[in-house]
Design an enzyme around this catalytic site. Structure first.
Site, mmCIF file in Angstrom:
data_model
loop_
_atom_site.group_PDB
_atom_site.id
_atom_site.type_symbol
_atom_site.label_atom_id
_atom_site.label_comp_id
_atom_site.label_asym_id
_atom_site.label_seq_id
_atom_site.Cartn_x
_atom_site.Cartn_y
_atom_site.Cartn_z
ATOM 1 N N ALA A 1 0.830 -1.207 0.000
ATOM 2 C CA ALA A 1 0.000 0.000 0.000
ATOM 3 C C ALA A 1 0.859 1.250 0.000
ATOM 4 C CB ALA A 1 -0.937 -0.013 1.202
ATOM 5 N N GLU A 2 1.948 1.243 0.771
ATOM 6 C CA GLU A 2 2.849 2.395 0.820
ATOM 7 C C GLU A 2 4.290 1.920 0.944
ATOM 8 O OE1 GLU A 2 2.047 5.605 0.584
ATOM 9 O OE2 GLU A 2 -0.133 5.516 0.853
ATOM 10 N N THR A 3 5.173 2.634 0.272
ATOM 11 C CA THR A 3 6.607 2.481 0.462
ATOM 12 C C THR A 3 7.153 3.818 0.921
ATOM 13 O OG1 THR A 3 6.803 0.755 -1.224
ATOM 14 C CG2 THR A 3 8.807 1.942 -0.640
#
Length: 290
Positions: free
Chosen positions: A48-50
């Site tokens: 979902a997020e890096t």
């Protein structure tokens, strides 16, 4: 060949395979990484997020932080910020004399620190909710998403404000348990592009949680977000006002997704920020070869 260290971290949980996972990549000034390379890494990570961490002044705990989804850069991400703080406090990336981290981000300077019970506390921008004008139309979409055939009460439907929260929608529901229901994200996609993040919530009923929530981003590849820090920056002001909770009192937020997670929330009304508290657990560590 250049290489960067990365971590996969489960945020807002003490258990593996719970909470919300994020990749945390420690940038190195000796390795040139363009924006397109950062985006390519996030796409390859497919989480979902890096989060990308740039040590501006490590001795002072001052670091740059950017968040990327698999498709775009994002202005604020709570769970990836918690994951990043956990990595920095735990991996000796910062001197042990550093007790507070200052993140330089698209949303301004955000801070993180460890508190006495071992959790990490984030200070993030927050938004109160204002009632929408088209509640009947939104109610009709929500009823379809819950498959309730009209037997669903929405006690409040409100929108956020500002660059970060302007496309957030908060809906307090009644006559349903968010912990034990199926929600179809397809009807919620009709709220796009006016709203990109839809937060459902109701008061906690188990004695452990102040409020329960579930969060949907119906246009994303994974339409239900497991645990959403930024959403709690709207939930905090809403429930503190709704329940008359004192400014210094911590609320216990429970996000009831399949993975689930727990978020402590304090709404600082005077400074218009939320303090989010949570745990994290490193799932893996490795190297990226560029």
């Amino acid at each position: 060949m250049s290489k960067l260290t990365y971590f996969i971290v489960d945020a807002f949980t003490t258990e593996s395979f719970k909470g919300n996972s994020a990749a945390v990549v420690l940038l190195d000034h000796s390795v040139i990484t363009s924006d397109s390379t950062l985006q390519a890494i996030a796409t390859e990570s497919n989480l979902a997020e890096t989060a990308f961490v740039d040590p501006i002044d490590a001795e002072a705990g001052h670091v740059g932080l950017r968040w990327f989804t698999p498709t775009t850069e994002f202005p604020l991400c709570g769970h990836a910020t918690l994951a990043t703080a956990f990595v920095l406090f735990s991996s000796l990336s910062l001197p042990q004399t550093v007790k507070q981290i200052k993140f330089e981000t698209l949303s301004g300077i955000l801070t993180a620190k460890r508190i006495c019970d071992g959790r990490i506390e984030l200070e993030l921008p927050a938004s109160e909710s204002s009632a929408v004008q088209n509640k009947p139309e939104i109610d009709a979409i929500v009823i379809r998403a819950f498959h309730r055939s009209g037997k669903l009460t929405t006690r409040f439907v409100g929108k956020g404000s500002g660059v970060v929260f302007g496309k957030y929608l908060l809906v307090e529901v009644a006559d349903v348990s968010l912990e034990n229901c199926t929600i179809d994200p397809l009807p919620l996609a009709e709220l796009f592009p006016q709203y990109e993040v839809i937060i459902f919530t109701h008061r906690g009923d188990n004695g452990r949680s102040t409020f329960i929530s579930r969060v949907f981003c119906p246009r994303e590849a994974l339409p239900e977000d497991p645990v959403t820090g930024s959403a709690h920056c709207m939930l905090g002001p809403y429930w503190a006002t709704r329940l008359g909770i004192a400014e210094v009192q911590e609320m216990a937020g429970r996000q009831a997704s399949e993975r689930s997670g727990d978020v402590g929330v304090i709404w600082d009304r005077r400074r218009r920020v939320c303090l989010l508290r949570g745990n994290a657990k490193v799932f893996s560590k490795g190297e990226l070869y560029l």
